[in-house]
Each structure stands twice: as C-alpha cells, then as structure tokens.
Design a protein around this motif. Sequence first.
Motif, PDB file in Angstrom:
ATOM      1  N   TYR A  85     -48.819 -25.721   0.840  1.00  0.00           N
ATOM      2  CA  TYR A  85     -48.594 -26.225   2.098  1.00  0.00           C
ATOM      3  C   TYR A  85     -47.058 -26.777   2.004  1.00  0.00           C
ATOM      4  CZ  TYR A  85     -53.196 -25.709   3.727  1.00  0.00           C
ATOM      5  OH  TYR A  85     -54.513 -25.330   4.184  1.00  0.00           O
ATOM      6  N   GLY A  86     -46.606 -27.259   0.895  1.00  0.00           N
ATOM      7  CA  GLY A  86     -45.251 -27.898   0.781  1.00  0.00           C
ATOM      8  C   GLY A  86     -44.124 -27.032   0.085  1.00  0.00           C
ATOM      9  N   PHE A  87     -44.582 -25.545   0.114  1.00  0.00           N
ATOM     10  CA  PHE A  87     -43.441 -24.878  -0.501  1.00  0.00           C
ATOM     11  C   PHE A  87     -42.156 -24.683   0.251  1.00  0.00           C
ATOM     12  CE2 PHE A  87     -41.856 -20.376  -0.847  1.00  0.00           C
ATOM     13  CZ  PHE A  87     -42.079 -20.198  -1.940  1.00  0.00           C
ATOM     14  N   LEU A  88     -41.283 -24.916  -0.745  1.00  0.00           N
ATOM     15  CA  LEU A  88     -39.903 -24.615  -0.485  1.00  0.00           C
ATOM     16  C   LEU A  88     -39.322 -23.227  -0.956  1.00  0.00           C
ATOM     17  CD1 LEU A  88     -38.221 -28.203  -1.001  1.00  0.00           C
ATOM     18  CD2 LEU A  88     -39.169 -27.111   1.018  1.00  0.00           C
ATOM     19  N   ALA A 119     -38.830 -21.915  -7.090  1.00  0.00           N
ATOM     20  CA  ALA A 119     -38.170 -22.824  -8.339  1.00  0.00           C
ATOM     21  C   ALA A 119     -38.272 -24.148  -8.110  1.00  0.00           C
ATOM     22  CB  ALA A 119     -36.525 -22.506  -8.286  1.00  0.00           C
ATOM     23  N   VAL A 120     -39.059 -24.693  -6.928  1.00  0.00           N
ATOM     24  CA  VAL A 120     -39.298 -26.177  -6.703  1.00  0.00           C
ATOM     25  C   VAL A 120     -40.769 -26.030  -6.821  1.00  0.00           C
ATOM     26  CG1 VAL A 120     -39.124 -27.774  -4.876  1.00  0.00           C
ATOM     27  CG2 VAL A 120     -37.554 -26.171  -5.105  1.00  0.00           C
ATOM     28  N   PRO A 121     -41.209 -27.008  -7.823  1.00  0.00           N
ATOM     29  CA  PRO A 121     -42.613 -27.421  -8.239  1.00  0.00           C
ATOM     30  C   PRO A 121     -42.910 -28.186  -6.888  1.00  0.00           C
ATOM     31  CG  PRO A 121     -41.130 -28.114  -9.973  1.00  0.00           C
ATOM     32  CD  PRO A 121     -40.098 -27.830  -8.829  1.00  0.00           C
ATOM     33  N   SER A 166     -41.204 -31.010  -4.200  1.00  0.00           N
ATOM     34  CA  SER A 166     -41.814 -30.985  -2.980  1.00  0.00           C
ATOM     35  C   SER A 166     -43.244 -31.378  -2.879  1.00  0.00           C
ATOM     36  CB  SER A 166     -41.672 -29.472  -2.231  1.00  0.00           C
ATOM     37  OG  SER A 166     -42.423 -28.627  -2.880  1.00  0.00           O
ATOM     38  N   LEU A 167     -43.538 -31.624  -1.640  1.00  0.00           N
ATOM     39  CA  LEU A 167     -45.110 -31.884  -1.307  1.00  0.00           C
ATOM     40  C   LEU A 167     -45.367 -31.698   0.157  1.00  0.00           C
ATOM     41  CD1 LEU A 167     -45.247 -35.039   0.011  1.00  0.00           C
ATOM     42  CD2 LEU A 167     -44.669 -35.622  -2.268  1.00  0.00           C
ATOM     43  N   SER A 168     -46.619 -31.995   0.566  1.00  0.00           N
ATOM     44  CA  SER A 168     -46.887 -31.821   1.783  1.00  0.00           C
ATOM     45  C   SER A 168     -47.963 -32.982   1.993  1.00  0.00           C
ATOM     46  CB  SER A 168     -47.600 -30.421   2.334  1.00  0.00           C
ATOM     47  OG  SER A 168     -47.912 -30.570   3.653  1.00  0.00           O
ATOM     48  N   VAL A 169     -47.749 -33.681   3.254  1.00  0.00           N
ATOM     49  CA  VAL A 169     -48.616 -34.937   3.352  1.00  0.00           C
ATOM     50  C   VAL A 169     -49.015 -34.816   4.966  1.00  0.00           C
ATOM     51  CG1 VAL A 169     -46.916 -36.594   3.341  1.00  0.00           C
ATOM     52  CG2 VAL A 169     -49.274 -37.390   2.941  1.00  0.00           C
TER      53      VAL A 169
END
Length: 162
Positions: free
Chosen positions: A81-84, A87-89, A125-128
């Motif tokens: 959901y928070g994919f950039l 290479a970004v966890p 990154s994340l998704s909230v």
Amino acid sequence: MKSPRLRPLRHDETALLEAATLGNVNWCGPRFTIDDVRERPEFAHYTHLESGRGDFGIVAEQSDILGVAWAVLLPESDPGYGFLNPAVPELSLWVTPTARRRGVGRTLLRALIVQAAIFEFERLSLSVEKDNPAKDLYLSEGFTDVPGREEDGVMVLRLVRR
C-alpha cells in the motif's frame, strides 16, 4: 510503563506478523479475518520477512509481546500500500491494544528508523488511513505525505545520511 525490551524480529515469527497485520487492517474495527490476511496477496506479503531481499524488524516485549515494527522490500510486481519503489522499505507498525498510548509505538518506530539508517536506506515509506490516530505519530517523527499519493495515505521519511 517500564521501557520495553527490544529485540530483532525473527524470520520465523510469521504468526506474530499475521496477528499484527490483522490488527493493522482492522484498526478501526472488524473488517477482515485472519484468513483474509493469509490468503489475500495485498495483506499476505506483510506477514513474513525475507532476509534475501533485506527485510528487517524489531519486537518490543516485557513479559509478553507489546508490539512490532517491520519493513519489507517488495517488488514492483507485488507492491504494498505504501510502495514507492523496490529500494525503499515499507514499514508496518503494530502495538497491542493494552500497550497503546504508552510510548511503545514511538519506541519501535525510532528503533526501526535507526536500523534502516544502519542498513543505509535513504528513505522509509508507509501507508496509513487518514483517520488512523497513528498518522499523528508518523507526522511527529518527520514523515510527510507523498505528493500525489495523499489519498492513499502514503508517507515517506528521508533518512539522514552520515
């Protein structure tokens, strides 16, 4: 609350990540089941760590587990959901309901950020979801909305390079 003991998340702690993912997707009340978490690809990829791709995590515990923070490096073919980008966890954070509002989440988040910096990642990154109270924590720790991804709740933290 006494400060929790932190330890690395083990790759065999799938049951913990399943419970944490279930808690995360049901943050506002029951919407999904444990079977959904296990069977739906958009949830299942958060339920295991793969050392080969660089996933990592931290567990907070006292006599019991209080919470967990973990980061996965998902491929473009199976984005979170928070994919950039690959290479970004993408981090996930979950605290047991009885340990919330006691600093456990902040402690886990800060420890995961330190770990990401040690591993020399440039961003997390994340998704909230917009009404999730955890968003205030992420904002207070320096996460910002990703332009054009605000509707998805995607946030990013740029890590300080040494």
